[in-house]
Design an enzyme around this catalytic site. Sequence first.
Site, PDB file in Angstrom:
ATOM      1  N   HIS A   4       9.789  -7.088   9.171  1.00  0.00           N
ATOM      2  CA  HIS A   4       8.910  -6.047   9.715  1.00  0.00           C
ATOM      3  C   HIS A   4       8.534  -5.060   8.602  1.00  0.00           C
ATOM      4  O   HIS A   4       7.361  -4.763   8.400  1.00  0.00           O
ATOM      5  CB  HIS A   4       9.590  -5.311  10.867  1.00  0.00           C
ATOM      6  N   ASP A  22     -21.364  -4.670  -7.796  1.00  0.00           N
ATOM      7  CA  ASP A  22     -20.135  -5.415  -7.523  1.00  0.00           C
ATOM      8  C   ASP A  22     -19.009  -4.701  -8.248  1.00  0.00           C
ATOM      9  O   ASP A  22     -19.215  -3.631  -8.821  1.00  0.00           O
ATOM     10  CB  ASP A  22     -20.250  -6.878  -8.001  1.00  0.00           C
ATOM     11  N   TRP A  33      13.853  -4.344   3.524  1.00  0.00           N
ATOM     12  CA  TRP A  33      12.634  -4.409   2.702  1.00  0.00           C
ATOM     13  C   TRP A  33      12.922  -3.921   1.292  1.00  0.00           C
ATOM     14  O   TRP A  33      12.175  -4.202   0.367  1.00  0.00           O
ATOM     15  CB  TRP A  33      11.487  -3.615   3.326  1.00  0.00           C
ATOM     16  N   SER A  47      -0.878  -9.809  -7.348  1.00  0.00           N
ATOM     17  CA  SER A  47      -2.136  -9.551  -6.644  1.00  0.00           C
ATOM     18  C   SER A  47      -2.527  -8.082  -6.759  1.00  0.00           C
ATOM     19  O   SER A  47      -3.664  -7.740  -7.093  1.00  0.00           O
ATOM     20  CB  SER A  47      -1.980  -9.961  -5.177  1.00  0.00           C
ATOM     21  N   SER A  48      -1.561  -7.184  -6.496  1.00  0.00           N
ATOM     22  CA  SER A  48      -1.872  -5.752  -6.525  1.00  0.00           C
ATOM     23  C   SER A  48      -2.239  -5.300  -7.927  1.00  0.00           C
ATOM     24  O   SER A  48      -3.156  -4.493  -8.111  1.00  0.00           O
ATOM     25  CB  SER A  48      -0.680  -4.928  -6.038  1.00  0.00           C
ATOM     26  N   HIS A 108       9.065   5.130  -4.581  1.00  0.00           N
ATOM     27  CA  HIS A 108       8.436   6.365  -4.133  1.00  0.00           C
ATOM     28  C   HIS A 108       6.950   6.428  -4.442  1.00  0.00           C
ATOM     29  O   HIS A 108       6.178   6.769  -3.554  1.00  0.00           O
ATOM     30  CB  HIS A 108       9.183   7.628  -4.561  1.00  0.00           C
ATOM     31  N   GLU A 137       5.150   4.016  -4.420  1.00  0.00           N
ATOM     32  CA  GLU A 137       4.637   3.090  -3.407  1.00  0.00           C
ATOM     33  C   GLU A 137       4.293   3.830  -2.110  1.00  0.00           C
ATOM     34  O   GLU A 137       3.302   3.523  -1.459  1.00  0.00           O
ATOM     35  CB  GLU A 137       5.674   1.987  -3.146  1.00  0.00           C
ATOM     36  N   TYR A 192       3.108   6.736  -1.860  1.00  0.00           N
ATOM     37  CA  TYR A 192       1.792   7.359  -2.025  1.00  0.00           C
ATOM     38  C   TYR A 192       0.710   6.301  -2.159  1.00  0.00           C
ATOM     39  O   TYR A 192      -0.450   6.553  -1.814  1.00  0.00           O
ATOM     40  CB  TYR A 192       1.819   8.326  -3.209  1.00  0.00           C
ATOM     41  N   SER A 198     -10.757  11.982   4.656  1.00  0.00           N
ATOM     42  CA  SER A 198     -11.556  12.972   3.934  1.00  0.00           C
ATOM     43  C   SER A 198     -13.037  12.613   3.957  1.00  0.00           C
ATOM     44  O   SER A 198     -13.883  13.455   3.677  1.00  0.00           O
ATOM     45  CB  SER A 198     -11.090  13.094   2.480  1.00  0.00           C
ATOM     46  N   HIS A 252      15.542  11.042  -4.458  1.00  0.00           N
ATOM     47  CA  HIS A 252      15.846  11.648  -3.147  1.00  0.00           C
ATOM     48  C   HIS A 252      16.104  10.574  -2.093  1.00  0.00           C
ATOM     49  O   HIS A 252      16.568  10.892  -1.008  1.00  0.00           O
ATOM     50  CB  HIS A 252      14.759  12.644  -2.710  1.00  0.00           C
ATOM     51  N   HIS A 253      15.804   9.332  -2.425  1.00  0.00           N
ATOM     52  CA  HIS A 253      16.178   8.238  -1.513  1.00  0.00           C
ATOM     53  C   HIS A 253      17.658   7.906  -1.647  1.00  0.00           C
ATOM     54  O   HIS A 253      18.161   7.046  -0.936  1.00  0.00           O
ATOM     55  CB  HIS A 253      15.355   6.989  -1.827  1.00  0.00           C
ATOM     56  N   THR A 289       0.510  18.258  -0.880  1.00  0.00           N
ATOM     57  CA  THR A 289       0.279  17.572   0.390  1.00  0.00           C
ATOM     58  C   THR A 289      -0.123  18.580   1.461  1.00  0.00           C
ATOM     59  O   THR A 289      -1.068  18.354   2.232  1.00  0.00           O
ATOM     60  CB  THR A 289       1.549  16.819   0.819  1.00  0.00           C
ATOM     61  N   LYS A 292      -3.681  19.661   1.193  1.00  0.00           N
ATOM     62  CA  LYS A 292      -4.625  18.718   1.792  1.00  0.00           C
ATOM     63  C   LYS A 292      -4.754  18.965   3.293  1.00  0.00           C
ATOM     64  O   LYS A 292      -5.851  18.998   3.839  1.00  0.00           O
ATOM     65  CB  LYS A 292      -4.175  17.283   1.534  1.00  0.00           C
ATOM     66  N   ARG A 325      20.642   3.211  11.451  1.00  0.00           N
ATOM     67  CA  ARG A 325      19.546   2.250  11.298  1.00  0.00           C
ATOM     68  C   ARG A 325      20.109   0.838  11.221  1.00  0.00           C
ATOM     69  O   ARG A 325      21.253   0.648  10.856  1.00  0.00           O
ATOM     70  CB  ARG A 325      18.820   2.486   9.976  1.00  0.00           C
TER      71      ARG A 325
END
Lengths: 105, 240, 635
Positions: free
Chosen positions: C77, C106, C141, C171-172, C255, C257, C259, C270, C304-305, C330, C333, C452
Site C-alpha cells: 500500500h 514538446d 515501504w 524512471s524518475s 524527506h 521525497e 516534498y 496555485s 526527525h524521522h 509552508t 503558502k 502502526r
Amino acid sequence: MSSNSAHSEEAHEHPTWSTYKWIALWLTLITVVEVWAYYIPAFVASNYFVPALLIMSAVKFTVVVMYYMHLKYDHALFRKLFVGPLIIAIATFFALMFVFRKMFQ
Amino acid sequence: MATDAAHDAHEHHHYTTTGLDHKKIAIWAFIGSECMLFMSLISTYLIYKGKSVVGPWPHEFWCKATNTAAATAEALAGCPADQIYKPILNIPVTSASTFVLLMSSLAMVLALAAVEMKDQPLPAGAGLGDRMLRSSKLWLWMTAILGATFLGFQAYEFTSFVHEGLTIKTNLFGSSFFTLTGFHGAHVTAGVIWLLTLLAIDYKRGLGPKDALKVDIAALYWHFVDVVWIAIFTLIYLIQ
Amino acid sequence: MATTAAHAAPVASEENTGLWSWLSTVDHKRIGILYLYTALFFLVVGGLEATVMRTQLMKPNLTVVTAEQFNQLFTMHGTTMVFLVIMPLSAAFFNFLIPLQIGARDVAFPRLNAFSYWVYLFGGLFITLPILGWIAPNGGWFGYAPLTTRAYAPGLNIDFWVLGLQILGISSLAAAFNFITTIINMRAPGMTLMRMPMFTWMSFVVQFLVILAFPVITIALVFLQFDRFFGTQFYEIAAGADPLLWQHLFWVFGHPEVYILILPAFGLVSEVLPNFSKKPLFGYNVMVYSGIMIGFLGFGVWAHHMFAVGMGAVADTLFSLTTMLIAIPTGVKIFNWIFTMWGGQIRFASPMKFAIGLIAMFTIGGISGVMHSSPPSDLQQTDTYFVVAHFHYVLFGGAIMGIFSGIYFYFPKMTGRLMDEGLGTLHFWLNFIGLNLTFFPMHFSGMLGMPRRIYTYDAGQGWELFNMMSTMGTYLLVVSTLVFFYNFFKSRVSGQVAGNDPWEAPTLEWSIPSPPPDYNFAQIPVVTSRYPLWDLKHPEKTAGVDHSSASIEEVTGAHAVPMHEETERRTAKELGLPMPFPTIKPLFTALFMVLMIGGMVLKTLTPLSVFVATLITLAALMVGSLYAWLTSPLE
C-alpha cells in the site's frame, strides 16, 4: 538564464594548449606533493596532515572543474547547475559525518 | 572561430531560451546528481572506517590469529608469519593510476580542442607538434587508452587485494571499498565506451567543429569522473 | 463556458489512434495521458490493499488476512501510493502541462520521456504483481535494513522490492533531467522565470529534489542488493555494521521525497485558486521563494524521522529546529492561498472545492507534523496511529486532493470535454467526509497507544470505536472513488464540449485548442506577463496588480507572434512544423532494462551459469536497443 536572445554566446575565450599543459603540470605536482606527504611519518602524525591533504585535493578538484570542464569560461547557468548540487552534497556529507560521530564530537 | 562553427550546427535546431544546447544542460544536471551518488558512497566508506571486526585493514598490519592490528609488522611480535596480513592499500600503484587518469583529462581537452580547430588551416611552417594538436583521433585514442590503463591498474589492484585476503565479503572495509571504487570503475568503463563510440564516428565521417558539442559533453563526463577520483584518492587512500 | 456551444466536439485524427500509436508515441501529452491512466490503475490497486487492511482491523481479532499477508499489504500500500500513484500522477501533469505552460512544442528529449514512462509501467508491474501470489515485499515501504537483509527476510519478497525501487528510480531520474532541461531551455520568448505559472515553478523545484534525493536511495538499495545477492556486509551487524546506516540514507532521500509528493499538488492548487477567485495569486514572488526554500530545507530535516533511535541531544535539537523552520515557508503558502481567495469573486466549481479541501486538510496534517518536530512529543507519537493520521492528512488530504483538483481543472484540456459538475460535487463531499472519518479517529487510536503495522488487536483497549470509524470511512472513500471513475469515463465520452478556455483562465495552455494539436502552438507566442490570457481577454482581473507585465516591444523574439487565441487545426505536416518521429525503441530499451534488473531475482532460483547468461543476454539486448535509438534521427 532568462535571456531571450536565441544566440546568447557560449564559451568565447577557450584556454589554449599552453594553459592546458601548465594545468596538467600543476595537477601532477600537487599529486606528487600529496604522495610525498603520505611518506613523512612525522607529518602524517601531525594535526596539519588532514587539512593539508584536503586543501590540496580541493585545489585539484577546482582546477579541473574550472579549466578542463571550462566552467570558468562557460555560461553562468552551468555553474549554478553544478555548484548548487555540490553544496547540498557537501553539506549532507558533513551532516552524515556528524550524526555518525566521525567529526565534531 | 570554433564557437561560431558550433553555432552553425545550431542553425537548423529549434529555438532555445538560453541559446544553449539541451544536452549540455542535461549533462550538467546529471553531473550535479552524480555528486550525491558519490557523496553517499564516500560517506559510507568513511562511516565504516575502523568499524570492521576483522582484517585485513587498509593501512595497518593485521594478525589473523590474535585479530590485532598494528602500524608495523614488528609490533605484531609473536604472530606466526603466515597469519600476518599486510596493509591492503597500495599507494605507489594507485599514485601511478591517479597520474594516468589526470593525464587522460589532459588528452581529453586536447581532443576537444582538435575537433574545434579542425577546419582552420595550419599556420605556415607548422611542425609535427602543431599537426599532432589537430588530430582528434590521436587524442581520443590517447584518452581511451589512458582510461583503459586506469582500469587495468584497477583490475590489478582488485586481484592483488583478493590474493592478499580481502574480498567484497571479508569485512566492512572490503564491502565499502570495492563498492565505491567499483562504481567509479564502472563510470570509467562507460566513459571508455563513449570515447570509442566517438572514435567510430570520427573514422566513419570525421569529427568536425559541428560535432564539438558532442565531444564537449563526453569530455564533461570524463573530467567529472576524474574529479571524483581526485576526491577518492585523498579521502580513501591517503588519509589514514 | 458560455462559448462552448460554438466549438466542435473533439475528434482524434486517424493516424493518432490504435495501439501502435500509443506504444510508439513520443508526444508529451499522450505520454502524460498514459501516466494518468496507469497511475489511476495503481490507485485502485493501492486503494484495494488499504480496504483489505481496514476490513481486517474493523474489529478486534479478525482473521480476514494472516499476519504475513497483512505485512505484504501495508508494504505494498505504501510503496504503491508513493511510487506508483502520487509521483506518477504528478508526472502526468508534468508531462501534459509543462510544455503547454511555457509555450513549447514538446519536452527537450521526447524519446527519453517515452523511456521514462515505459520504465515506470514495467517497473510498476514488476513490483505489484507478486502480491497476487502473496510473495510481495513485506518489510514496509521504508524497508529498514538489517530487517530486510537475507538473514531476516530470506524469501523473494524483498528482492522484488529492492529491484523494483531501483527500476522506478531510473524512471524518475530520467524524467527529472528531461524536465529541468525543458523548463530552463524551452520557454517561449518573454516567459521569464518570474513569469512562469506556479505549477511549472513547483515542478521545477521538484525535479531538483528528484535528481539530488534519488541517487542516495539508489546507493542504499545497491548496498542492500549486494548484501542480499553477493554477500557484502553493509547491514551485517555482527560484522560491525551500523544499524542506522540504512535509516539515515533512506531518510536523506525520504524527506525530500515528501516534498516531491506534495509540491506538484501545491502547484496545481496555485493554478486553480486564482482562477476561481478571479484575481491573481497573492504574493507570487514569495510563493516562488517559499517553494525553493521548502526544497532546500527539505535536505536538512531527515533525522526527525529517527528521533526514537537515540541520536543524542545535539542532533535531536538541530533536526528539531530545522523541522520547525521548514514549517514557515509552508505556512506562508497556506496564508497566500487564503489571501488569494480573500476579496475574490469565488466560484465553487469542483476544482475549487478540492483546492480549498487541500488547504484545510493539509493544514491539519501540517500542524500535527509540527507536533512531531519536538522530540519529547514525537517519542509519544512515533510508531503509533497518530503518525498514520498525520501523513495521510498530508498525502491524502494534501497531495491527492490537490491532484483531484488538477484532474477536474485540466480534464477539459486533456479531452476537450468538461467533467460533470454534479458528480464532481458528490465526489468531493464523499471524499471529504470519508477522509476525515477514516483518518481523524486515528489521532485518537494513536494517542491511546495503538501501534502502526499490527495486523490485529485485542478488545478492551479503547480502540474499537475508532477502528470501526476508520474502516467505515474507508468504505466511503471506495464509494467516492467509484463516483470519480464513473464521472471520468462518462465525461470522456459525453461531457460538455469545452473549447479552448472553459474556465476563463489566465495562462498559455488555455490559449490553444482542447485537446491541443500534437504541435501545441502553431505559432510560438510572445509572453508579456504572468497572466497573458487575462491581459488579452479580461484585463480587469489584473488591473492594478503587479504581474510582471511588459510591453511587446520589450520582449521581441525572432520566431514568435503576439499573444492570441490559437484556432489553428491543421496538422504539423501541413504547417511545415518538424515533429519527432514516433518510435518503439525507447519501449524496448525500457523493457530489456527492466527485465535485466528484475532478472536479478533469478540469482536464488537458477544455477549461476543460467543467471549470468540471462543477465548478459538482456544487457546486450538493452545496449543494442539503446544504440538503435541513439543512432536514429529524432525528426
